[in-house]
Scaffold this active site. Structure first.
Site, mmCIF file in Angstrom:
data_model
loop_
_atom_site.group_PDB
_atom_site.id
_atom_site.type_symbol
_atom_site.label_atom_id
_atom_site.label_comp_id
_atom_site.label_asym_id
_atom_site.label_seq_id
_atom_site.Cartn_x
_atom_site.Cartn_y
_atom_site.Cartn_z
ATOM 1 N N CYS A 146 -1.802 -21.098 -30.433
ATOM 2 C CA CYS A 146 -2.617 -19.945 -30.841
ATOM 3 C C CYS A 146 -3.998 -20.047 -30.204
ATOM 4 O O CYS A 146 -4.474 -19.100 -29.601
ATOM 5 C CB CYS A 146 -2.722 -19.876 -32.358
ATOM 6 S SG CYS A 146 -1.147 -19.534 -33.174
ATOM 7 N N ASP A 169 -4.802 -15.919 -37.335
ATOM 8 C CA ASP A 169 -4.668 -15.671 -38.770
ATOM 9 C C ASP A 169 -6.070 -15.844 -39.360
ATOM 10 O O ASP A 169 -6.532 -16.951 -39.587
ATOM 11 C CB ASP A 169 -3.676 -16.687 -39.353
ATOM 12 C CG ASP A 169 -3.559 -16.637 -40.868
ATOM 13 O OD1 ASP A 169 -4.373 -15.964 -41.527
ATOM 14 O OD2 ASP A 169 -2.652 -17.303 -41.407
#
Length: 264
Positions: A146, A169
């Site tokens: 990520c 997130d």
């Protein structure tokens, strides 16, 4: 941290609703940037309590080049458990790419050692980059990176770092990512005899999961506290010799922890 709360507000106001790999659903924006002056305090979110122990141990684990969760479990850190196989393996994730990126000739590149050497010898280089996004090994990873790559920048005797995060997130992951890379920047600066500059965070698909909306509203109702101070108590011989007890966080007075489900 006002910047973090402003990002949450921006997603709620300007984001679009999207489906995602986990099937949970998100509200998302594309392309967002935050800047933190590391000389003015350690950028750790205070509108909920963050588990700094997990952040430090995860970073040390990355720097060890490890990709099995055994070290994390030994230190009571469970943040990677959902993705590990029965043997605790994750495939060639961050630690492998940072420390032993495989080459076509069968050798391996230690990107961390390489970038520190470059900062010392060529501080004005525009190639002070570490990448975890190895296209040839993505299908072997339990989770594609990520936080995909980061770049260092030296000016006026100060070290800055910019991270590009392809997927974020915001409620659960981002506070960890900001603190982790801020701490890494501090460690590299110490090893290279540089003062602290900025940590710049740049996000690609930057999202709030649909099952984090109540938690987000609670967090937005809270007033941010002053930034804490992170002190590195010792200067080891190399970036790889830091221990958990070398770091001291002081003046951290967060609001209570907020639980939220992890999208796997």
């Amino acid at each position: 941290m006002k910047q973090y709360l402003d990002l949450m507000k921006h997603i709620l106001a300007e984001g679009v609703d999207k489906s995602d790999r986990t099937g949970t659903g998100t509200r998302s924006v594309f392309g967002y940037q935050m800047r933190f002056d590391l000389s003015k305090g350690f950028p750790l979110v205070s509108t909920k309590k963050c588990h700094m122990r997990s952040i430090i141990h995860e970073l040390l684990w990355f720097l060890k080049g490890e990709t099995n969760v055994a070290y994390l479990r030994e230190n009571k850190v469970s943040i990677w458990d959902e993705w590990a196989d029965d043997n605790g393996d994750l495939g060639p994730v961050y630690g492998a790419q940072w420390r032993s990126w495989p080459t076509q000739s069968g050798d391996a590149i230690d990107q961390i050692s390489q970038v520190i050497a470059q900062i010392k010898s060529q501080p004005d280089s525009r190639r002070l980059i570490v990448s975890a996004w190895n296209v040839g090994e993505l299908d072997k990873m339990a989770l594609a990176p990520c936080h995909a790559f980061f770049q260092f920048y030296v000016a006026d005797g100060k070290l800055s770092c910019q991270l590009y995060q392809r997927s974020c997130d915001v409620f659960l992951g981002l506070p960890f990512n900001i603190a982790s890379y801020a701490l890494l920047t501090m460690m590299v600066a110490q090893q290279c005899d540089l003062a602290l500059g900025d940590f710049v965070w740049t996000g690609g698909d930057t999202h709030l999961y649909s099952n984090h909306m109540e938690q987000t509203a609670l967090q937005l109702s809270r007033e941010p506290m002053p930034l804490p101070t992170m002190t590195i108590l010792r200067r080891p011989e190399s970036i790889f010799d830091y221990q958990f007890d070398d770091f001291e966080l002081t003046n951290y007075a967060p609001h209570p922890h907020i639980k939220a489900p992890v999208a796997v």
